[in-house]
Enzyme design. Structure first.
Site, PDB file in Angstrom:
ATOM      1  N   GLY A 151      -0.195   4.136  -0.415  1.00 53.11           N
ATOM      2  CA  GLY A 151      -1.096   5.490  -0.340  1.00 53.11           C
ATOM      3  C   GLY A 151      -0.468   6.217   0.834  1.00 53.11           C
ATOM      4  N   ARG A 167     -11.022   5.422   6.128  1.00 53.75           N
ATOM      5  CA  ARG A 167     -12.297   5.854   6.302  1.00 53.75           C
ATOM      6  C   ARG A 167     -12.795   7.050   5.563  1.00 53.75           C
ATOM      7  NH1 ARG A 167     -13.608   6.502  12.693  1.00 53.75           N
ATOM      8  NH2 ARG A 167     -11.490   6.901  13.010  1.00 53.75           N
ATOM      9  N   VAL A 181      -1.671  -2.693   9.613  1.00 60.14           N
ATOM     10  CA  VAL A 181      -2.238  -1.590   9.766  1.00 60.14           C
ATOM     11  C   VAL A 181      -3.746  -1.417   9.411  1.00 60.14           C
ATOM     12  CG1 VAL A 181      -1.712   0.958   9.464  1.00 60.14           C
ATOM     13  CG2 VAL A 181       0.166  -0.736   9.517  1.00 60.14           C
ATOM     14  N   SER A 182      -4.193  -1.887   8.241  1.00 57.11           N
ATOM     15  CA  SER A 182      -5.409  -1.764   7.544  1.00 57.11           C
ATOM     16  C   SER A 182      -6.439  -2.065   8.637  1.00 57.11           C
ATOM     17  CB  SER A 182      -5.712  -2.793   6.290  1.00 57.11           C
ATOM     18  OG  SER A 182      -4.406  -2.774   5.688  1.00 57.11           O
ATOM     19  N   ASN A 183      -7.660  -1.195   8.481  1.00 50.41           N
ATOM     20  CA  ASN A 183      -8.724  -1.196   9.486  1.00 50.41           C
ATOM     21  C   ASN A 183      -9.851  -2.113   8.848  1.00 50.41           C
ATOM     22  OD1 ASN A 183      -8.282   0.428  11.591  1.00 50.41           O
ATOM     23  ND2 ASN A 183      -8.136   2.189  10.563  1.00 50.41           N
ATOM     24  N   ARG A 212      -1.660  10.175  20.457  1.00 51.56           N
ATOM     25  CA  ARG A 212      -2.799  11.162  20.451  1.00 51.56           C
ATOM     26  C   ARG A 212      -3.224  11.346  21.930  1.00 51.56           C
ATOM     27  NH1 ARG A 212      -5.872   8.379  15.096  1.00 51.56           N
ATOM     28  NH2 ARG A 212      -4.734   9.769  13.683  1.00 51.56           N
ATOM     29  N   ASN A 229     -11.675  -4.571   3.075  1.00 48.82           N
ATOM     30  CA  ASN A 229     -10.351  -4.710   3.383  1.00 48.82           C
ATOM     31  C   ASN A 229     -10.022  -6.386   3.772  1.00 48.82           C
ATOM     32  OD1 ASN A 229     -10.011  -2.072   2.962  1.00 48.82           O
ATOM     33  ND2 ASN A 229      -9.670  -1.313   5.188  1.00 48.82           N
ATOM     34  N   ARG A 232     -14.381   2.553  11.554  1.00 51.59           N
ATOM     35  CA  ARG A 232     -13.004   1.681  10.967  1.00 51.59           C
ATOM     36  C   ARG A 232     -13.888   0.286  10.739  1.00 51.59           C
ATOM     37  NH1 ARG A 232     -11.035   4.367  15.406  1.00 51.59           N
ATOM     38  NH2 ARG A 232      -9.147   5.808  14.776  1.00 51.59           N
ATOM     39  N   HIS A 264      -8.999  -0.874  18.627  1.00 49.39           N
ATOM     40  CA  HIS A 264      -8.570   0.161  17.792  1.00 49.39           C
ATOM     41  C   HIS A 264      -9.731   0.741  17.361  1.00 49.39           C
ATOM     42  CE1 HIS A 264      -6.189   3.267  15.413  1.00 49.39           C
ATOM     43  NE2 HIS A 264      -6.571   2.519  14.464  1.00 49.39           N
ATOM     44  N   ASP A 274      -2.573   5.470  19.036  1.00 53.04           N
ATOM     45  CA  ASP A 274      -3.545   6.020  19.986  1.00 53.04           C
ATOM     46  C   ASP A 274      -2.836   6.883  21.330  1.00 53.04           C
ATOM     47  OD1 ASP A 274      -5.674   5.102  18.166  1.00 53.04           O
ATOM     48  OD2 ASP A 274      -5.739   3.224  19.232  1.00 53.04           O
ATOM     49  N   ASP A 328       2.164  -1.489  -4.726  1.00 53.31           N
ATOM     50  CA  ASP A 328       0.922  -1.082  -4.635  1.00 53.31           C
ATOM     51  C   ASP A 328       0.190  -1.838  -5.763  1.00 53.31           C
ATOM     52  OD1 ASP A 328      -0.997   1.449  -3.351  1.00 53.31           O
ATOM     53  OD2 ASP A 328      -1.603   0.745  -5.068  1.00 53.31           O
ATOM     54  N   GLY A 358       0.682  -1.237  -0.066  1.00 53.01           N
ATOM     55  CA  GLY A 358      -0.023   0.053   0.000  1.00 53.01           C
ATOM     56  C   GLY A 358       0.825   1.368  -0.038  1.00 53.01           C
TER      57      GLY A 358
END
Ligand SMILES: NC(=O)c1ccc[n+]([C@@H]2O[C@H](COP(=O)([O-])OP(=O)(O)OC[C@H]3O[C@@H](n4cnc5c(N)ncnc54)[C@H](O)[C@@H]3O)[C@@H](O)[C@H]2O)c1
Length: 308
Positions: A9, A82, A118-120, A151, A95, A88, A175, A148, A32, A7
């Site tokens: 992105g 998202r 990592v993908s949700n 943050r 996914n 998510r 998560h 998290d 990718d 990925g």
């Protein structure tokens, strides 16, 4: 040290950039499915090498897993992010198929690799990789809690009015907006409990702001965030690559720890060259134990949607 990031992105490219800037890996392969996309991102990033002073070689490939062969660590960021107003969990339909195919292609060419998911919805995607690959459990790690917690520290420092470097704290649990458990009781400002500086009401506000940290950014950006997610992934990858034995909250397959079984959920782990070297068991109080149980129930509901 060869690292593959699937990925290219927003999150994948940010993750490759932070890994390169930290200069601990010899090679990063970006892969990718979009024709030429990873090649373009890799070339752009390589053109920052002389400016940012790194020697990591970044290459991009379009869906050619032979180029990922013998990767020590593989990061999976492929999939849709998202949009504002989405949870998510709503990403699972698309996914799950992507993550399942990507992980099996990665292992075909790098049977000894450690995988960072990592993908949700990340806890469920991590569980899916465990169930579909059967790799030893210490070699599959979900990234969510590291982000998290970053943050959480940002919100704590904001509330205290001090520098983020003075603040320490951790978020465990799922998560998701409802599943995260910011451990306010254990958070400190340079060793002093944050409750010495903040009222219960303000601490609760920090907790709530942390839980919707991703949704807040998705609303502002129109898509989910990438700088802090990329930095968090690079932290995990560096801890493994450099055998740092650092403690990060990560989504790990639980086998009785925290009273939970057969589920991936965010718990503190020690990361080193073997991936998850140990799941750290901290003494939670009754309210925190109840939150963990509730969080696990939320993740389990999403896991039940998987076709295993
Ligand atoms: N765990 C976390 O803390 C966290 C944080 C942020 C984002 N995310 C998740 O990470 C994922 C990526 O987010 P993003 O913002 O980078 O999205 P993005 O759309 O910018 O990038 C995703 C990339 O995956 C590629 N892709 C799709 N299917 C593929 C396949 N089969 N093989 C290879 N590549 C494929 C797409 O072409 C795209 O370039 C999302 O699921 C998002 O929800 C997780």
């Amino acid at each position: 040290m060869k690292i593959t990031v699937v990925g290219a992105g927003a999150v994948g490219a940010s993750c490759a950039e932070y890994i390169a800037i930290k200069d601990f890996a010899s090679e990063v392969v970006l892969l990718d499915i979009k024709e030429g996309y990873a090649e373009g991102k890799a070339m752009d990033l390589m053109q920052t090498a002389s400016l940012n002073g790194f020697d990591t070689k970044i290459t991009g490939v379009t869906n050619d897993y032979s180029k990922t062969a013998n990767s020590d660590i593989c990061v999976i960021t492929s999939g849709i992010p998202r949009k504002p107003g989405m949870t998510r969990e709503e990403l699972i339909g698309i996914n799950a198929g992507i993550v399942k195919n990507v992980s099996s292609s990665l292992i075909e060419h790098s049977p000894n690799t450690i995988i960072v998911v990592v993908s949700n919805p990340m806890d469920t995607m991590t569980y899916l990789v465990h169930k579909s690959t059967n790799l030893p459990k210490h070699r599959i790690i979900g990234m969510g809690g590291a982000l998290d917690s970053a943050r959480f520290k940002y919100r704590l420092a904001e509330a205290i009015g001090g520098p983020i470097s003075d603040v320490d704290g951790m978020v465990i649990g799922g998560h998701s907006d409802t599943g995260m458990i910011p451990l306010t009781r254990l958070a400190t400002r340079n060793g002093v409990p944050v409750s010495e500086f903040l009222s219960d009401e303000r601490l609760n506000q920090v907790k709530e702001d942390t839980k919707v940290g991703g949704a807040t950014l998705t609303k502002l950006l129109g898509t989910s965030a990438w700088y802090a997610p990329g930095a968090a992934v690079s932290g995990l990858v560096q801890a493994i690559a450099c055998d740092q034995k650092k403690v990060y909250p990560c989504s790990a397959l639980l086998d009785g720890e925290y009273g939970l079984n057969d589920i991936c959920l965010g718990v503190p782990v020690i990361l080193g060259k073997n991936g998850i070297e140990e799941i750290v068991k901290i003494n939670l109080n009754d309210a925190e134990v109840a939150s963990m149980k509730e969080s696990a129930e939320g993740v389990q509901k999403v896991n039940n949607l998987l076709e295993l």
